[in-house]
Structure formats: structure tokens, C-alpha cells
Design a protein around this motif. Structure first.
Motif, PDB file in Angstrom:
ATOM      1  N   ILE A  68       8.197  19.083 -12.138  1.00  0.00           N
ATOM      2  CA  ILE A  68       7.206  18.001 -12.146  1.00  0.00           C
ATOM      3  C   ILE A  68       7.865  16.694 -12.595  1.00  0.00           C
ATOM      4  O   ILE A  68       7.589  15.622 -12.038  1.00  0.00           O
ATOM      5  N   LEU A  69       8.749  16.742 -13.581  1.00  0.00           N
ATOM      6  CA  LEU A  69       9.448  15.529 -14.031  1.00  0.00           C
ATOM      7  C   LEU A  69      10.360  14.970 -12.934  1.00  0.00           C
ATOM      8  O   LEU A  69      10.425  13.755 -12.738  1.00  0.00           O
ATOM      9  N   VAL A  70      11.054  15.832 -12.225  1.00  0.00           N
ATOM     10  CA  VAL A  70      11.907  15.385 -11.111  1.00  0.00           C
ATOM     11  C   VAL A  70      11.056  14.722 -10.026  1.00  0.00           C
ATOM     12  O   VAL A  70      11.421  13.675  -9.478  1.00  0.00           O
ATOM     13  N   ILE A  71       9.916  15.305  -9.732  1.00  0.00           N
ATOM     14  CA  ILE A  71       9.019  14.724  -8.722  1.00  0.00           C
ATOM     15  C   ILE A  71       8.525  13.355  -9.183  1.00  0.00           C
ATOM     16  O   ILE A  71       8.468  12.405  -8.398  1.00  0.00           O
ATOM     17  N   PHE A  72       8.181  13.223 -10.444  1.00  0.00           N
ATOM     18  CA  PHE A  72       7.727  11.943 -10.974  1.00  0.00           C
ATOM     19  C   PHE A  72       8.820  10.880 -10.837  1.00  0.00           C
ATOM     20  O   PHE A  72       8.555   9.752 -10.413  1.00  0.00           O
ATOM     21  N   ILE A  73      10.037  11.229 -11.172  1.00  0.00           N
ATOM     22  CA  ILE A  73      11.160  10.283 -11.045  1.00  0.00           C
ATOM     23  C   ILE A  73      11.365   9.907  -9.583  1.00  0.00           C
ATOM     24  O   ILE A  73      11.605   8.738  -9.257  1.00  0.00           O
ATOM     25  N   ALA A  74      11.246  10.866  -8.677  1.00  0.00           N
ATOM     26  CA  ALA A  74      11.391  10.581  -7.244  1.00  0.00           C
ATOM     27  C   ALA A  74      10.285   9.640  -6.765  1.00  0.00           C
ATOM     28  O   ALA A  74      10.530   8.734  -5.952  1.00  0.00           O
ATOM     29  N   GLU A  75       9.065   9.825  -7.247  1.00  0.00           N
ATOM     30  CA  GLU A  75       7.960   8.948  -6.853  1.00  0.00           C
ATOM     31  C   GLU A  75       8.181   7.522  -7.337  1.00  0.00           C
ATOM     32  O   GLU A  75       7.953   6.559  -6.594  1.00  0.00           O
ATOM     33  N   VAL A  76       8.639   7.377  -8.564  1.00  0.00           N
ATOM     34  CA  VAL A  76       8.914   6.036  -9.093  1.00  0.00           C
ATOM     35  C   VAL A  76      10.039   5.382  -8.289  1.00  0.00           C
ATOM     36  O   VAL A  76       9.961   4.202  -7.932  1.00  0.00           O
ATOM     37  N   SER A  77      11.061   6.147  -7.948  1.00  0.00           N
ATOM     38  CA  SER A  77      12.170   5.613  -7.146  1.00  0.00           C
ATOM     39  C   SER A  77      11.689   5.183  -5.765  1.00  0.00           C
ATOM     40  O   SER A  77      12.083   4.120  -5.272  1.00  0.00           O
ATOM     41  N   ALA A  78      10.854   5.982  -5.136  1.00  0.00           N
ATOM     42  CA  ALA A  78      10.323   5.641  -3.815  1.00  0.00           C
ATOM     43  C   ALA A  78       9.485   4.369  -3.882  1.00  0.00           C
ATOM     44  O   ALA A  78       9.561   3.514  -2.990  1.00  0.00           O
ATOM     45  N   PHE A  79       8.688   4.224  -4.936  1.00  0.00           N
ATOM     46  CA  PHE A  79       7.883   3.014  -5.099  1.00  0.00           C
ATOM     47  C   PHE A  79       8.778   1.786  -5.233  1.00  0.00           C
ATOM     48  O   PHE A  79       8.538   0.759  -4.597  1.00  0.00           O
ATOM     49  N   VAL A  80       9.817   1.881  -6.047  1.00  0.00           N
ATOM     50  CA  VAL A  80      10.717   0.747  -6.251  1.00  0.00           C
ATOM     51  C   VAL A  80      11.431   0.396  -4.954  1.00  0.00           C
ATOM     52  O   VAL A  80      11.528  -0.784  -4.584  1.00  0.00           O
ATOM     53  N   LEU A  81      11.926   1.387  -4.231  1.00  0.00           N
ATOM     54  CA  LEU A  81      12.606   1.116  -2.958  1.00  0.00           C
ATOM     55  C   LEU A  81      11.648   0.506  -1.938  1.00  0.00           C
ATOM     56  O   LEU A  81      12.017  -0.411  -1.204  1.00  0.00           O
ATOM     57  N   GLY A  82      10.421   1.000  -1.884  1.00  0.00           N
ATOM     58  CA  GLY A  82       9.432   0.424  -0.983  1.00  0.00           C
ATOM     59  C   GLY A  82       9.139  -1.021  -1.326  1.00  0.00           C
ATOM     60  O   GLY A  82       8.994  -1.871  -0.444  1.00  0.00           O
ATOM     61  N   PHE A  83       9.070  -1.324  -2.605  1.00  0.00           N
ATOM     62  CA  PHE A  83       8.807  -2.694  -3.047  1.00  0.00           C
ATOM     63  C   PHE A  83       9.978  -3.601  -2.714  1.00  0.00           C
ATOM     64  O   PHE A  83       9.791  -4.728  -2.252  1.00  0.00           O
ATOM     65  N   VAL A  84      11.196  -3.125  -2.921  1.00  0.00           N
ATOM     66  CA  VAL A  84      12.393  -3.942  -2.677  1.00  0.00           C
ATOM     67  C   VAL A  84      12.584  -4.222  -1.191  1.00  0.00           C
ATOM     68  O   VAL A  84      12.917  -5.340  -0.801  1.00  0.00           O
ATOM     69  N   TYR A  85      12.346  -3.232  -0.327  1.00  0.00           N
ATOM     70  CA  TYR A  85      12.632  -3.371   1.103  1.00  0.00           C
ATOM     71  C   TYR A  85      11.404  -3.717   1.951  1.00  0.00           C
ATOM     72  O   TYR A  85      11.477  -3.680   3.170  1.00  0.00           O
ATOM     73  N   ARG A  86      10.297  -4.086   1.355  1.00  0.00           N
ATOM     74  CA  ARG A  86       9.080  -4.353   2.127  1.00  0.00           C
ATOM     75  C   ARG A  86       9.251  -5.515   3.100  1.00  0.00           C
ATOM     76  O   ARG A  86       8.735  -5.468   4.208  1.00  0.00           O
ATOM     77  N   GLU A  87       9.986  -6.548   2.723  1.00  0.00           N
ATOM     78  CA  GLU A  87      10.191  -7.700   3.618  1.00  0.00           C
ATOM     79  C   GLU A  87      11.054  -7.319   4.814  1.00  0.00           C
ATOM     80  O   GLU A  87      10.824  -7.792   5.917  1.00  0.00           O
ATOM     81  N   LYS A  88      12.059  -6.476   4.597  1.00  0.00           N
ATOM     82  CA  LYS A  88      12.912  -6.044   5.708  1.00  0.00           C
ATOM     83  C   LYS A  88      12.100  -5.252   6.724  1.00  0.00           C
ATOM     84  O   LYS A  88      12.226  -5.464   7.932  1.00  0.00           O
ATOM     85  N   VAL A  89      11.269  -4.363   6.235  1.00  0.00           N
ATOM     86  CA  VAL A  89      10.420  -3.568   7.135  1.00  0.00           C
ATOM     87  C   VAL A  89       9.471  -4.490   7.898  1.00  0.00           C
ATOM     88  O   VAL A  89       9.305  -4.369   9.117  1.00  0.00           O
ATOM     89  N   LYS A  90       8.870  -5.439   7.197  1.00  0.00           N
ATOM     90  CA  LYS A  90       7.950  -6.381   7.834  1.00  0.00           C
ATOM     91  C   LYS A  90       8.663  -7.186   8.911  1.00  0.00           C
ATOM     92  O   LYS A  90       8.152  -7.330  10.031  1.00  0.00           O
ATOM     93  N   THR A  91       9.848  -7.686   8.630  1.00  0.00           N
ATOM     94  CA  THR A  91      10.617  -8.464   9.600  1.00  0.00           C
ATOM     95  C   THR A  91      11.001  -7.622  10.808  1.00  0.00           C
ATOM     96  O   THR A  91      10.894  -8.084  11.954  1.00  0.00           O
TER      97      THR A  91
END
Length: 168
Positions: A68-91
Motif C-alpha cells: 500500500i505504501l509503494v502504491i501511494f508513492i507511485a500515485e504521488v509520482s504520477a500526479f507530479v509527472l502529470g502536473f509537470v508535463y500537462r503543457e506538453k500533452v496539451k501542445t
């Protein structure tokens, strides 16, 4: 939760078929595949948690907590990556959509998909109706109008003319 995620993943894959001309990159299906894989993993983890609870196994419950802790860390990482790359995806998506709109001629497959998209999403163009003014179709028709799929559904006599933007 696993059944719900499986449904969402399947729905995204099924919906992709309607919009695959806009999402020419086959990696667009990657999130749906990941969602289905996560659903399978969640089912297995849930099964481990249930078995460990019924057996009152400290080792099993410890393993469940670690997972469960590993999954939580993976979810936080996915959120951060989605936030960082949102403009690239939009473009990237906007660039692909502009290229599909450029191929619009009112008859080909891309035209059908563009009309379907505009009718379903109640939109006109990539950002707004003025996007049509730069397309080959707009210049070739020379009637200063956009496709009828841009018309609001409550407007019965819409012609798509740009001098009547309230109808679009």
C-alpha cells in the motif's frame, strides 16, 4: 475498486475508437492499459490483504502495508509527472488536432470525425470558431462560414456564417 477501474479502462479503450484520428499517437492508449493493469494488481493486493486479515498473519499484514505504501508513492509520482508535463500533452494534442482540421474537406474520414467531435463536445474548432479561418476548407469554400457541425443544436436555421457567431 478493481472492477470500477477495469470498467474505466475498457471504456477509455472503447471510446478511443471514435477519436483515433485525433490521437494518432498509439501511446494515447497507454493510460487505459495502465488503468487495467492497476485494476488487476489491486485485485491481487486486496486478496492478499483479505487472506492476511482472516489468518491474522503479521507477515501478511506487513506485506500488505508495504505494498500500500509503494502504491501511494507511485500515485504521488504520477500526479507530479502529470502536473509537470500537462503543457506538453496539451501542445501535442492541439498540434494533432490542427493537422486533422487542415485535412477537413467535408467528405473524407477525417471530416466525419471532426463533425462528430464538434457535435458531441458542443465545440467549434480547436480553441474556437476562428480556427477555421486558417484551414484549406474555409479558403476553398469562400462563403465565410464554418461547417454546420459547429452550429448550436438549439439553432434550427444556422448556416455556419461567421457574421452570426451567436449561432456557433
Amino acid at each position: 475498486a478493481a472492477a470500477g477501474l477495469s470498467y474505466v479502462g475498457g471504456y477509455v479503450i472503447n471510446t478511443y475508437k471514435s477519436y483515433d484520428n485525433f490521437l494518432q499517437d498509439k501511446y494515447a492508449l497507454l493510460p487505459a492499459v495502465i488503468i487495467i493493469c492497476v485494476a488487476v494488481v489491486m485485485f491481487i493486493i486486496g486478496l492478499i490483504g483479505c487472506c492476511a486479515t482472516f489468518r491474522e498473519s503479521r507477515v501478511g499484514l506487513g506485506l500488505f502495508l508495504a505494498i500500500i505504501l509503494v502504491i501511494f508513492i507511485a500515485e504521488v509520482s504520477a500526479f507530479v509527472l502529470g502536473f509537470v508535463y500537462r503543457e506538453k500533452v496539451k501542445t501535442d494534442v492541439q498540434g494533432t488536432m490542427h493537422s486533422v482540421f487542415e485535412k477537413y474537406d467535408g467528405k473524407n474520414t477525417e471530416s466525419t470525425v471532426v463533425d462528430y467531435l464538434q457535435e458531441q463536445l458542443h465545440c467549434c474548432g480547436v480553441k474556437n470558431y476562428s480556427d477555421w479561418t486558417t484551414t484549406q476548407w474555409f479558403n476553398s469554400t469562400s462563403n465565410n462560414s464554418v461547417p454546420l457541425s459547429c452550429c448550436r443544436q438549439d439553432m434550427k436555421n444556422c448556416t455556419g456564417r461567421l457574421d452570426q457567431p451567436q449561432e456557433l
